[in-house]
Design a protein around this motif. Structure first.
Motif, PDB file in Angstrom:
ATOM      1  N   LEU A 186      -2.300  -5.631  -2.961  1.00  0.00           N
ATOM      2  CA  LEU A 186      -2.812  -6.771  -2.256  1.00  0.00           C
ATOM      3  C   LEU A 186      -2.292  -7.026  -0.769  1.00  0.00           C
ATOM      4  CD1 LEU A 186      -2.764  -9.506  -5.345  1.00  0.00           C
ATOM      5  CD2 LEU A 186      -4.826  -8.170  -4.516  1.00  0.00           C
ATOM      6  N   GLU A 187      -0.971  -6.547  -0.759  1.00  0.00           N
ATOM      7  CA  GLU A 187      -0.483  -6.633   0.717  1.00  0.00           C
ATOM      8  C   GLU A 187      -1.201  -6.077   1.858  1.00  0.00           C
ATOM      9  OE1 GLU A 187       3.154  -4.163   1.333  1.00  0.00           O
ATOM     10  OE2 GLU A 187       3.296  -4.866  -0.579  1.00  0.00           O
ATOM     11  N   TYR A 188      -2.095  -5.052   1.269  1.00  0.00           N
ATOM     12  CA  TYR A 188      -2.848  -4.147   2.093  1.00  0.00           C
ATOM     13  C   TYR A 188      -4.284  -4.650   2.243  1.00  0.00           C
ATOM     14  CZ  TYR A 188       1.255  -1.128   1.729  1.00  0.00           C
ATOM     15  OH  TYR A 188       2.520  -0.655   1.695  1.00  0.00           O
ATOM     16  N   ILE A 189      -4.689  -5.629   1.603  1.00  0.00           N
ATOM     17  CA  ILE A 189      -6.221  -6.075   1.529  1.00  0.00           C
ATOM     18  C   ILE A 189      -6.686  -6.371   2.781  1.00  0.00           C
ATOM     19  CG2 ILE A 189      -7.524  -8.020   0.743  1.00  0.00           C
ATOM     20  CD1 ILE A 189      -7.100  -5.883  -1.267  1.00  0.00           C
ATOM     21  N   ASN A 190      -6.042  -7.080   3.752  1.00  0.00           N
ATOM     22  CA  ASN A 190      -6.457  -7.207   4.875  1.00  0.00           C
ATOM     23  C   ASN A 190      -6.199  -6.446   6.246  1.00  0.00           C
ATOM     24  OD1 ASN A 190      -7.686  -9.658   4.076  1.00  0.00           O
ATOM     25  ND2 ASN A 190      -5.725 -10.773   3.919  1.00  0.00           N
ATOM     26  N   ASN A 191      -5.416  -5.168   5.706  1.00  0.00           N
ATOM     27  CA  ASN A 191      -5.239  -4.098   6.665  1.00  0.00           C
ATOM     28  C   ASN A 191      -6.596  -3.436   6.967  1.00  0.00           C
ATOM     29  OD1 ASN A 191      -4.522  -1.852   8.105  1.00  0.00           O
ATOM     30  ND2 ASN A 191      -2.411  -2.035   7.180  1.00  0.00           N
ATOM     31  N   HIS A 220     -10.095  -9.206  -8.418  1.00  0.00           N
ATOM     32  CA  HIS A 220      -9.866  -9.854  -7.372  1.00  0.00           C
ATOM     33  C   HIS A 220     -10.851 -10.086  -6.224  1.00  0.00           C
ATOM     34  CE1 HIS A 220      -7.627 -10.836  -3.540  1.00  0.00           C
ATOM     35  NE2 HIS A 220      -6.786 -11.499  -4.151  1.00  0.00           N
ATOM     36  N   GLU A 267     -11.156  -9.791  -3.083  1.00  0.00           N
ATOM     37  CA  GLU A 267     -11.110  -9.210  -2.066  1.00  0.00           C
ATOM     38  C   GLU A 267     -11.186  -7.661  -2.362  1.00  0.00           C
ATOM     39  OE1 GLU A 267      -7.955 -10.584   0.290  1.00  0.00           O
ATOM     40  OE2 GLU A 267      -9.047 -12.264   0.980  1.00  0.00           O
ATOM     41  N   GLU A 306       3.207   2.102  -2.765  1.00  0.00           N
ATOM     42  CA  GLU A 306       3.569   1.501  -1.467  1.00  0.00           C
ATOM     43  C   GLU A 306       4.190   2.415  -0.312  1.00  0.00           C
ATOM     44  OE1 GLU A 306       6.457  -2.076   0.233  1.00  0.00           O
ATOM     45  OE2 GLU A 306       5.643  -2.315  -1.404  1.00  0.00           O
ATOM     46  N   ASP A 316       2.408   3.239   3.189  1.00  0.00           N
ATOM     47  CA  ASP A 316       3.218   3.283   4.363  1.00  0.00           C
ATOM     48  C   ASP A 316       3.375   4.398   5.063  1.00  0.00           C
ATOM     49  OD1 ASP A 316       3.420   0.465   3.589  1.00  0.00           O
ATOM     50  OD2 ASP A 316       5.559   0.648   2.977  1.00  0.00           O
TER      51      ASP A 316
END
Length: 96
Positions: free
Chosen positions: A2-7, A34, A36, A85, A89
């Protein structure tokens, strides 16, 4: 993930098999997923073939995380969520 959803450099696509005996259909996963994570593909055709699964030799194996880079080249595959992750990354670092 989820931390990459808006990337803007990351696209996450969920590929499921809408097996007739599955607990949930692809549409139901989409409803309860979800908001997104909009891309869900059904990878089971009327002849029980998995097109995307066959491309990466992962049919009938779940879960698998397949990584394709910005040039649409195969980068990595893992079934270990702990690796995801680090792989993402590393791929993002390669864009610089």
């Amino acid at each position: 993930m989820l931390e990459y959803i808006n990337n803007p450099n990351v696209a996450i696509i969920n590929v499921l098999s809408d097996d007739p005996n599955a607990t949930w259909t692809c549409a139901e996963w989409g409803i309860y997923g979800h908001e997104e994570f909009p891309i869900i593909l059904d990878d089971l055709d009327e002849n029980y073939n998995h097109t995307i699964g066959e491309w990466f030799d992962v049919s009938w194996k779940s879960p698998r995380h397949i990584f394709i880079d910005h040039e649409f080249k195969y980068h990595a595959i893992t079934d270990d969520l702990n690796d995801v992750e680090d792989i993402i990354d590393g791929m993002l670092e390669n864009l610089s």
